[in-house]
Design an enzyme around this catalytic site. Sequence first.
Site, PDB file in Angstrom:
ATOM      1  N   CYS A 361     -20.738 -74.101  57.711  1.00 39.99           N
ATOM      2  CA  CYS A 361     -20.248 -75.441  58.058  1.00 39.99           C
ATOM      3  C   CYS A 361     -20.832 -76.012  59.353  1.00 39.99           C
ATOM      4  CB  CYS A 361     -18.721 -75.464  58.152  1.00 39.99           C
ATOM      5  SG  CYS A 361     -17.845 -74.178  57.284  1.00 39.99           S
ATOM      6  N   ARG A 390     -19.775 -61.310  58.108  1.00 35.81           N
ATOM      7  CA  ARG A 390     -18.381 -61.242  58.555  1.00 35.81           C
ATOM      8  C   ARG A 390     -17.996 -59.779  58.746  1.00 35.81           C
ATOM      9  NH1 ARG A 390     -15.525 -65.723  54.457  1.00 35.81           N
ATOM     10  NH2 ARG A 390     -16.966 -67.424  54.966  1.00 35.81           N
ATOM     11  N   GLN A 408     -23.384 -67.264  50.494  1.00 33.74           N
ATOM     12  CA  GLN A 408     -22.328 -68.219  50.149  1.00 33.74           C
ATOM     13  C   GLN A 408     -22.967 -69.496  49.603  1.00 33.74           C
ATOM     14  OE1 GLN A 408     -19.865 -69.675  53.447  1.00 33.74           O
ATOM     15  NE2 GLN A 408     -18.080 -69.206  52.217  1.00 33.74           N
ATOM     16  N   ASP A 410     -22.579 -72.655  49.559  1.00 35.94           N
ATOM     17  CA  ASP A 410     -21.788 -73.619  50.305  1.00 35.94           C
ATOM     18  C   ASP A 410     -22.277 -75.035  50.065  1.00 35.94           C
ATOM     19  OD1 ASP A 410     -19.608 -73.694  51.887  1.00 35.94           O
ATOM     20  OD2 ASP A 410     -20.560 -72.888  53.675  1.00 35.94           O
ATOM     21  N   HIS A 412     -21.255 -79.218  51.618  1.00 36.61           N
ATOM     22  CA  HIS A 412     -20.400 -80.093  52.423  1.00 36.61           C
ATOM     23  C   HIS A 412     -20.680 -81.525  52.021  1.00 36.61           C
ATOM     24  CE1 HIS A 412     -20.393 -76.334  54.723  1.00 36.61           C
ATOM     25  NE2 HIS A 412     -19.144 -76.688  54.978  1.00 36.61           N
ATOM     26  N   LYS A 491      -6.708 -76.582  51.007  1.00 40.10           N
ATOM     27  CA  LYS A 491      -7.770 -76.307  50.043  1.00 40.10           C
ATOM     28  C   LYS A 491      -7.214 -76.139  48.633  1.00 40.10           C
ATOM     29  CE  LYS A 491      -7.712 -71.335  51.095  1.00 40.10           C
ATOM     30  NZ  LYS A 491      -8.537 -70.127  51.261  1.00 40.10           N
ATOM     31  N   HIS A 537     -15.449 -79.397  52.045  1.00 39.46           N
ATOM     32  CA  HIS A 537     -16.142 -78.117  51.891  1.00 39.46           C
ATOM     33  C   HIS A 537     -15.990 -77.687  50.432  1.00 39.46           C
ATOM     34  CE1 HIS A 537     -15.905 -77.189  56.376  1.00 39.46           C
ATOM     35  NE2 HIS A 537     -15.030 -78.176  56.238  1.00 39.46           N
TER      36      HIS A 537
END
Length: 662
Positions: A361, A390, A408, A410, A412, A491, A537
Site C-alpha cells: 500500500c 512478514r 501478494q 495487491d 489499490h 473490509k 484495497h
Amino acid sequence: MSQENKQKFENNTVSPGNPQSEVPAALIKVRLQGGDIRSYNQGITVGEVASSISTSLGKQAIGGIVNGRHVDLSEKLEQSCELIIVTLDSEQGIYRYRHSTAHVLAQALKRLYGADQVKLGIGPVIEDGFYYDVDLEQSLSISDLEAIEREMNRIIQENLPIHRKVVSRAQALELFEAVQDPYKLELIRDLPEDAELSIYEQGEFFDLCRGPHLPSTGRIKAFKLLNVAGAYWRGNSDNKMMQRIYGTAFPNKAQLEQHLHLLEEAKKRDHRKLGKELELFMFSEEAPGMPFYLPKGMTVRTELEQFSRELQLQEGYQEVRTPLMMNNRLWEQSGHWEHYKDNMYFADVDDATFALKPMNCPGHMLIFKNTLHSYRELPIRMMEFGQVHRHEYSGALNGMMRVRTFCQDDAHLYVMPEQIEEEINRAISLIGRMYDIFGFDYKIELSTRPEDSMGSEELWDQAEQALRSVLDARGVEYRINEGDGAFYGPKIDFHILDALKRSWQCGTIQLDFQMPEKFDLTYIGEDSLRHRPVVIHRAIYGSIDRFIGILTEHYAGAFPLWLAPVQVKLIPVSDHYADYALQVQSQLRASGIRVETDLRSEKLGYKIREAQLQKVPYSLVLGEQEKHASSVSVRAYGQGDQGMKRVDALIEEILQTVKHKA
C-alpha cells in the site's frame, strides 16, 4: 471431588434465582424464537419451557440463550425475557457439545493418572473439535489415546448430571488451592474483579468454566481423540510446556465417521507431501518459512499470475512495481510503524532504518502522489504482484499456508466518494469470476473497526456503511465479523470452500479513508480545487503462495489442464519410436503446450503408471500404428483410454480446453 471439598463446594455456592420465601410464583412472559409469546410461572427452567413447546423439543434441547446470554438447560427464568432454545443442530449446540466432551476428557485423565498428578490448563472448543492442555509428568503419545477414550466412554455411560455453581473469587481460590491446581489459580487471579466465576461439576470432577454445557455426560454420542502435541501454557514460550490433547465430537457416529474420512483425505492431499512428490516447491533450513519454487511450481505460479493479470488489464487496471525495501519514514507515515512493526523486518542502511515491505500500500500511495491527477482520470486502478515479508513465529509456519515471504496480488483503486459503491461492485464481480474458474464456492464476511485502529469514528462509520450498502444492494448473504477490520479501514473478506469444504480466507476488499489523509493524496476536481480520493484495497488470491497450497489440496495435485505444470507426457512404446515422439513433441511445443517425453528404456506399463502418479492430464502412447497415422493413443488422467487421435486434432482440442480454462 473429595467429600471435604464437596461440602465446601455446596456450602460456598451462590445459587442464582432461588426464591427467598414461600410465595405464589408470579407470571412472566417469554418471547420465543419466531415471535411467539407465552406466559409461565416465575422460576420455570429453560428445559421446562422447551418441553412445554413440544415433547420432541424437550428431548432435543440442551440449553438456551436468554436475552443474548448463553445458559444451561437448568437455568431458571425469573423475569420476562426473550428465549432461544438451543439444540444440537445449531452452531451453538455443537459448541456446547464439544465443550462438554473436553470436560469428559479432563475427567478421564484425572481418573487414569491420578487427580493429584493431572494439573489442568484450558480446554477450549476449536474449529471441528476441542483440546485440553494438561500438565502431567507422564509423557503421552498417540498410543495412550485409546485407553483415555475407553475411560471417557465409561464416564459417558455413567450419564453424570452436569451442574453449574456460581462462586465468589475467594471461594474459587480456596477450592483450587485445596487441589493444588496452579493453572486454575492463575486464571482466577487474572480475571477482572467483577467477573462472575462459575464451577461445573460432574460426578467427582469439577472445573473452573464459564460454560454453558450439556445437561449430562450421557448426551455425548460420538467422539474421537486425534493427536497429542506440546503447547506452552497460555501460548507464551517463557512458560512451561504442557501436553495438548486434540479431539473432535459430533452428535452421531455417521457425522463423526464422515469427518474422520475427510481428515484422512486431507492427509493424502497435504500440499507439503504433494509439493515434494510433484516437484512443485521446497523449503530449506537456510530460509525458514520462505518457499523455493521448482520449475514445475513456477509454471503454476506464472499461469496464476498471467490469468489474473489478463483479467485485470481488461478491467482497466495498470500494473506497477514497488521496491522491496523502503525507508522507515514511509512506514511511520503510513501507520505501519505504530500498528504493525512487530511483524516487520528492519535493516540499517546508510545510517537510516529501512524495512522490508509487509504490504504494498504505501508504495502505491507514493506512485499516485508522483503525478497530479484530474477527476477525469478517476478511478485509477493500480495493481502489483508484490513480494512482501512478514515475521511469523517458527511454530506458526505451515508449508505454503503460513510463510514469512509471499507474493501478494495487491491492487489499490483511487476513487471519488461517489464512485465507491460502483468500484466495490466491480471488484466483487471480478473476484467472483476468478473463483468460479477454480470451482470455488465462497462466503462473504464484513469485518468492522478493530480496537487498534486509526482515524475518526465518523470516517469508520461512513466506510462501514458504504460496504454494507453494496452488499445489501447485491442481495448477497454475509456475516458481520466485529472488530476484525484492518487498522486503516473495514473490509469485505471472501472465504473460499475447497473440495473438502474447508474454509480459507483469500480475497479481500478494504475501504480506506485514512491513508489518503496520511499521504495527503489529492486530485483536481471539476471545480478546479483539490479533493481527497478514497482508496479501495483489493486482493483476490491474497497470497499467491498460499493459494497454490490451497489449489494443490483442492485438486489433490491433479491440476486442470490450463494450470498443469506438464500438460502432456509422450510415451514411445520402444526406443524405435523415439524420433517420432520427439517430432510430436516439437509440434506440441510450437503450439504452446507444455510437454515432456519419457525416453527411458522402461516397460510401457511402468511409464504409463508413473505418468499417472505425476497426475499429468494427458499421456500419449506412440507406436507403429500411431506413427503411420500421424496420431497418438490418448490416455486422460482419471478417465483412462480415450482411443487414437490425430496429432493436429488433439492439439486443437487441448488449446480450446486451455483457452476456456475447463
